[in-house]
Design an enzyme around this catalytic site. Sequence first.
Site, PDB file in Angstrom:
ATOM      1  N   TYR A   5      -4.793   8.030  -6.897  1.00 19.69           N
ATOM      2  CA  TYR A   5      -3.863   7.111  -6.230  1.00 19.69           C
ATOM      3  C   TYR A   5      -4.388   6.738  -4.846  1.00 19.69           C
ATOM      4  O   TYR A   5      -4.452   5.565  -4.476  1.00 19.69           O
ATOM      5  CB  TYR A   5      -2.489   7.771  -6.137  1.00 19.69           C
ATOM      6  CG  TYR A   5      -1.421   6.915  -5.506  1.00 19.69           C
ATOM      7  CD1 TYR A   5      -0.954   5.775  -6.141  1.00 19.69           C
ATOM      8  CD2 TYR A   5      -0.859   7.250  -4.270  1.00 19.69           C
ATOM      9  CE1 TYR A   5       0.041   4.983  -5.566  1.00 19.69           C
ATOM     10  CE2 TYR A   5       0.133   6.468  -3.693  1.00 19.69           C
ATOM     11  CZ  TYR A   5       0.573   5.339  -4.338  1.00 19.69           C
ATOM     12  OH  TYR A   5       1.562   4.559  -3.768  1.00 19.69           O
ATOM     13  N   SER A  10       0.865  -1.178   0.000  1.00 23.12           N
ATOM     14  CA  SER A  10       0.000   0.000   0.000  1.00 23.12           C
ATOM     15  C   SER A  10       0.897   1.222   0.000  1.00 23.12           C
ATOM     16  O   SER A  10       1.918   1.259  -0.700  1.00 23.12           O
ATOM     17  CB  SER A  10      -0.922  -0.061   1.220  1.00 23.12           C
ATOM     18  OG  SER A  10      -1.747   1.065   1.278  1.00 23.12           O
ATOM     19  N   LYS A  37      -5.478   3.087  -3.239  1.00 19.49           N
ATOM     20  CA  LYS A  37      -4.828   2.484  -2.071  1.00 19.49           C
ATOM     21  C   LYS A  37      -5.804   2.383  -0.887  1.00 19.49           C
ATOM     22  O   LYS A  37      -5.729   1.433  -0.113  1.00 19.49           O
ATOM     23  CB  LYS A  37      -3.572   3.278  -1.678  1.00 19.49           C
ATOM     24  CG  LYS A  37      -2.447   3.224  -2.719  1.00 19.49           C
ATOM     25  CD  LYS A  37      -1.850   1.827  -2.902  1.00 19.49           C
ATOM     26  CE  LYS A  37      -0.611   1.857  -3.784  1.00 19.49           C
ATOM     27  NZ  LYS A  37      -0.040   0.527  -4.056  1.00 19.49           N
TER      28      LYS A  37
HETATM   29  N1  LIG Z   1       8.186   4.808  -4.577  1.00 17.97           N
HETATM   30  C1  LIG Z   1       7.482   5.267  -3.560  1.00 17.97           C
HETATM   31  O1  LIG Z   1       7.792   6.341  -3.014  1.00 17.97           O
HETATM   32  C2  LIG Z   1       6.294   4.496  -3.026  1.00 17.97           C
HETATM   33  C3  LIG Z   1       5.724   4.967  -1.860  1.00 17.97           C
HETATM   34  C4  LIG Z   1       4.628   4.299  -1.342  1.00 17.97           C
HETATM   35  C5  LIG Z   1       4.141   3.177  -1.968  1.00 17.97           C
HETATM   36  N2  LIG Z   1       4.714   2.719  -3.114  1.00 17.97           N
HETATM   37  C6  LIG Z   1       4.119   1.513  -3.731  1.00 17.97           C
HETATM   38  O2  LIG Z   1       5.117   0.534  -3.896  1.00 17.97           O
HETATM   39  C7  LIG Z   1       4.832  -0.265  -5.048  1.00 17.97           C
HETATM   40  C8  LIG Z   1       6.041  -0.280  -5.954  1.00 17.97           C
HETATM   41  O3  LIG Z   1       6.321   1.058  -6.327  1.00 17.97           O
HETATM   42  P1  LIG Z   1       7.749   1.530  -6.887  1.00 17.97           P
HETATM   43  O4  LIG Z   1       8.112   2.759  -6.192  1.00 17.97           O
HETATM   44  O5  LIG Z   1       8.692   0.394  -6.907  1.00 17.97           O
HETATM   45  O6  LIG Z   1       7.278   1.948  -8.362  1.00 17.97           O
HETATM   46  P2  LIG Z   1       8.011   1.838  -9.761  1.00 17.97           P
HETATM   47  O7  LIG Z   1       9.484   1.976  -9.595  1.00 17.97           O
HETATM   48  O8  LIG Z   1       7.290   2.788 -10.647  1.00 17.97           O
HETATM   49  O9  LIG Z   1       7.694   0.335 -10.213  1.00 17.97           O
HETATM   50  C9  LIG Z   1       6.366  -0.059 -10.404  1.00 17.97           C
HETATM   51  C10 LIG Z   1       6.336  -1.502 -10.868  1.00 17.97           C
HETATM   52  O10 LIG Z   1       4.976  -1.850 -11.154  1.00 17.97           O
HETATM   53  C11 LIG Z   1       4.935  -2.379 -12.474  1.00 17.97           C
HETATM   54  N3  LIG Z   1       3.650  -2.200 -13.135  1.00 17.97           N
HETATM   55  C12 LIG Z   1       3.013  -1.062 -13.476  1.00 17.97           C
HETATM   56  N4  LIG Z   1       1.859  -1.345 -14.110  1.00 17.97           N
HETATM   57  C13 LIG Z   1       1.773  -2.701 -14.162  1.00 17.97           C
HETATM   58  C14 LIG Z   1       0.816  -3.603 -14.673  1.00 17.97           C
HETATM   59  N5  LIG Z   1      -0.301  -3.196 -15.294  1.00 17.97           N
HETATM   60  N6  LIG Z   1       1.047  -4.943 -14.538  1.00 17.97           N
HETATM   61  C15 LIG Z   1       2.172  -5.400 -13.928  1.00 17.97           C
HETATM   62  N7  LIG Z   1       3.126  -4.580 -13.437  1.00 17.97           N
HETATM   63  C16 LIG Z   1       2.911  -3.248 -13.556  1.00 17.97           C
HETATM   64  C17 LIG Z   1       6.049  -1.663 -13.218  1.00 17.97           C
HETATM   65  O11 LIG Z   1       6.347  -2.385 -14.386  1.00 17.97           O
HETATM   66  P3  LIG Z   1       6.971  -1.703 -15.696  1.00 17.97           P
HETATM   67  O12 LIG Z   1       8.444  -1.711 -15.410  1.00 17.97           O
HETATM   68  O13 LIG Z   1       6.553  -2.617 -16.792  1.00 17.97           O
HETATM   69  O14 LIG Z   1       6.391  -0.337 -15.820  1.00 17.97           O
HETATM   70  C18 LIG Z   1       7.145  -1.696 -12.162  1.00 17.97           C
HETATM   71  O15 LIG Z   1       7.760  -2.955 -12.117  1.00 17.97           O
HETATM   72  C19 LIG Z   1       3.594   0.351  -5.702  1.00 17.97           C
HETATM   73  O16 LIG Z   1       2.452  -0.372  -5.329  1.00 17.97           O
HETATM   74  C20 LIG Z   1       3.571   1.762  -5.118  1.00 17.97           C
HETATM   75  O17 LIG Z   1       2.269   2.292  -5.087  1.00 17.97           O
HETATM   76  C21 LIG Z   1       5.794   3.357  -3.658  1.00 17.97           C
END
Ligand SMILES: NC(=O)c1ccc[n+]([C@@H]2O[C@H](COP(=O)([O-])OP(=O)(O)OC[C@H]3O[C@@H](n4cnc5c(N)ncnc54)[C@H](OP(=O)(O)O)[C@@H]3O)[C@@H](O)[C@H]2O)c1
Length: 295
Positions: free
Chosen positions: A155, A141, A159
């Site tokens: 977003y 989340s 969530k």
């Molecule tokens: N980064 C932050 O600050 C943060 C903070 C709070 C929560 N989160 C949560 O943590 C999780 C991971 O985020 P992250 O920061 O690692 O983001 P990220 O670097 O943008 O990576 C997102 C991942 O999700 C994949 N994805 C997107 N759409 C998809 C789909 N339709 N089917 C399958 N895979 C898909 C992307 O694949 P592609 O490479 O193909 O695009 C990528 O592997 C998310 O749920 C995000 O909401 C992140």
Amino acid sequence: MAETNRKPVVLLTGASAGIGLALAKLLVREPYRLMLTARSTSLHRFAEAGIHESECLRLCPLDVTSEADRLRVIEEANRVWDGVDILINNAGIAYRAVCEHVTDPDRLEQLNVNYRGPMDLIRLVLPRMRARRFGRILNISSVGGMMAMPTMALYSASKFALEGATEALWYEVRPFGIHVTLVQPGFIRSESFRNTRYTQLSGPASTHVENPYEAHYRHMSGFIARFMERAKSTPEDVAHHILRMMQLSRPPLRSAATFDAHLFAWLRRLLPRRLYHEVLYRSLPGVREWGRSRD
Ligand SMILES: NC(=O)c1ccc[n+]([C@@H]2O[C@H](COP(=O)([O-])OP(=O)(O)OC[C@H]3O[C@@H](n4cnc5c(N)ncnc54)[C@H](OP(=O)(O)O)[C@@H]3O)[C@@H](O)[C@H]2O)c1
């Protein structure tokens, strides 16, 4: 009860980048059988990261919004390894748009990735988990799932939906020995803010100085980018946190994964609701400029 000689099967979504890739790199060193999944266009990132298929590691295309993909991957896990023991719903996207700049297709796309896809994967893995009376589901989340920020309505809605459904699930499956956890990261020092999407309406509005919401976008995008650039936590830190949650014998329903997530959870819990919203409103970057007429 877990079968004592069964090596747990882990299915991870969105393993091609960010937190997912950091977690994949940790998992390959652990005693699991792994289904690391990514959209087909991103599968090449595994080889680039030195992750290759082996007897205990399968790399599978999975777009979580595709019903056919979801069914195929779970069918493969059932056929080859008799089901999934640990499901990690990590894939996620984020739109930036004020509510006035969101149309129904945008809502669907956001919910499909962050809420509908994950919940359907859960539906598909549960029968084998129940039969085995063992299973773990970790839904990634966000602080956005405990509080909402302007321009991030979509977003937060996705969530919040994930949080609500996961909370209900926690009660439902606990009697079958299945543990459910929401991992809540806050700001992370990564490039992922560059992946933030704009809707058809918010994209042009955010760069058009005459648009009544231009200042909202300018201030909020700068604020979030600054927070992420200065954040102490990295995707690797969050990946370690997720691994810890996976391995706890009695994991909590909610687990803040970064310091700011703890802080926001604490503020949300302790401040009277009206004061909380007032404090947050007054802390918004450049809010005094918002809504000023340019006519
Ligand atoms: N980064 C932050 O600050 C943060 C903070 C709070 C929560 N989160 C949560 O943590 C999780 C991971 O985020 P992250 O920061 O690692 O983001 P990220 O670097 O943008 O990576 C997102 C991942 O999700 C994949 N994805 C997107 N759409 C998809 C789909 N339709 N089917 C399958 N895979 C898909 C992307 O694949 P592609 O490479 O193909 O695009 C990528 O592997 C998310 O749920 C995000 O909401 C992140």
